[in-house]
Design a protein around this motif. Sequence first.
Motif, mmCIF file in Angstrom:
data_model
loop_
_atom_site.group_PDB
_atom_site.id
_atom_site.type_symbol
_atom_site.label_atom_id
_atom_site.label_comp_id
_atom_site.label_asym_id
_atom_site.label_seq_id
_atom_site.Cartn_x
_atom_site.Cartn_y
_atom_site.Cartn_z
ATOM 1 N N TYR A 65 0.492 -1.478 0.203
ATOM 2 C CA TYR A 65 -0.211 0.418 0.135
ATOM 3 C C TYR A 65 0.921 0.943 -0.346
ATOM 4 N N LEU A 66 1.489 1.234 -1.396
ATOM 5 C CA LEU A 66 2.195 2.783 -1.448
ATOM 6 C C LEU A 66 1.176 4.807 -1.995
ATOM 7 N N ARG A 67 2.195 5.139 -0.844
ATOM 8 C CA ARG A 67 2.013 6.590 -1.796
ATOM 9 C C ARG A 67 2.894 7.014 -3.047
ATOM 10 N N ARG A 68 2.322 7.588 -4.153
ATOM 11 C CA ARG A 68 3.183 8.010 -5.259
ATOM 12 C C ARG A 68 3.685 9.376 -4.731
ATOM 13 N N PRO A 69 4.775 9.166 -5.308
ATOM 14 C CA PRO A 69 5.157 9.762 -6.672
ATOM 15 C C PRO A 69 6.035 8.320 -6.119
ATOM 16 N N PHE A 70 5.875 7.160 -7.212
ATOM 17 C CA PHE A 70 6.946 6.069 -7.586
ATOM 18 C C PHE A 70 6.428 5.560 -8.476
ATOM 19 N N THR A 71 7.498 5.219 -9.197
ATOM 20 C CA THR A 71 7.771 4.324 -11.022
ATOM 21 C C THR A 71 7.047 3.042 -10.980
ATOM 22 N N ASP A 72 5.590 2.765 -11.782
ATOM 23 C CA ASP A 72 5.510 1.432 -11.415
ATOM 24 C C ASP A 72 5.869 0.832 -12.775
ATOM 25 N N SER A 73 6.652 1.058 -13.277
ATOM 26 C CA SER A 73 7.336 0.272 -14.206
ATOM 27 C C SER A 73 7.867 -1.403 -13.756
ATOM 28 N N GLY A 74 7.194 -2.256 -14.271
ATOM 29 C CA GLY A 74 7.175 -3.546 -13.405
ATOM 30 C C GLY A 74 6.591 -4.344 -12.317
ATOM 31 N N LEU A 75 5.541 -3.604 -12.459
ATOM 32 C CA LEU A 75 4.571 -3.622 -10.480
ATOM 33 C C LEU A 75 3.161 -3.481 -11.578
ATOM 34 N N ARG A 76 2.235 -4.353 -10.904
ATOM 35 C CA ARG A 76 1.244 -4.558 -11.303
ATOM 36 C C ARG A 76 0.328 -4.034 -10.143
ATOM 37 N N THR A 77 -0.153 -2.059 -10.529
ATOM 38 C CA THR A 77 -0.459 -1.376 -9.892
ATOM 39 C C THR A 77 -2.278 -1.257 -9.727
ATOM 40 N N VAL A 78 -2.888 -0.859 -8.632
ATOM 41 C CA VAL A 78 -4.320 -0.435 -8.692
ATOM 42 C C VAL A 78 -4.213 0.493 -7.738
ATOM 43 N N PRO A 79 -4.974 1.541 -8.312
ATOM 44 C CA PRO A 79 -6.052 2.850 -7.880
ATOM 45 C C PRO A 79 -6.750 2.020 -6.763
ATOM 46 N N ILE A 80 -6.333 2.604 -4.873
ATOM 47 C CA ILE A 80 -7.282 2.686 -4.337
ATOM 48 C C ILE A 80 -7.783 3.668 -3.477
ATOM 49 N N GLY A 81 -7.848 4.823 -4.090
ATOM 50 C CA GLY A 81 -8.566 5.622 -2.264
ATOM 51 C C GLY A 81 -7.131 7.207 -3.720
ATOM 52 N N HIS A 82 -7.628 8.026 -3.176
ATOM 53 C CA HIS A 82 -7.019 9.663 -3.581
ATOM 54 C C HIS A 82 -7.048 10.492 -2.614
ATOM 55 N N GLU A 83 -5.481 11.161 -2.797
ATOM 56 C CA GLU A 83 -5.744 11.736 -1.519
ATOM 57 C C GLU A 83 -5.632 13.710 -2.111
ATOM 58 N N THR A 84 -5.913 14.563 -1.746
ATOM 59 C CA THR A 84 -5.661 15.713 -2.413
ATOM 60 C C THR A 84 -3.955 16.271 -1.600
#
Length: 84
Positions: A65-84
Motif C-alpha cells: 500500500y504505497l503513496r505516490r510518487p513511485f515508478t510503477d514499471s514492472g509492478l501491477r498497480t491498482v489505485p484504491i484511493g485519492h489524496e489531495t
Amino acid sequence: MALRRVHEAQRGEQRIAVGFSPGLHVSEAIRPFTANRPEVEIDVLPLHWWERDAPPRDGRAHVGYLRRPFTDSGLRTVPIGHET
C-alpha cells in the motif's frame, strides 16, 4: 529472505508480507482477508518514506500500500484511493 520463503513453502506455510507507506492504515483491508483465509499468516511491514516501492521490488513485501510518487514499471498497480 528468499531462502526463508523456500523453507516456509516446503513446510506448507502460507504467508503474505504487506508493506505500507507511513500514515496509511491497512488493518481494515487485512481483517477481512484473515477472516476468509485464517491459514495465511500476515506479516505487516511499515515502510520508511524513502523506500517508496523498494520492498515489493526486492521481495520483502508481496503486496504494498504505497503513496505516490513511485515508478510503477514492472509492478501491477491498482489505485484504491485519492489524496489531495
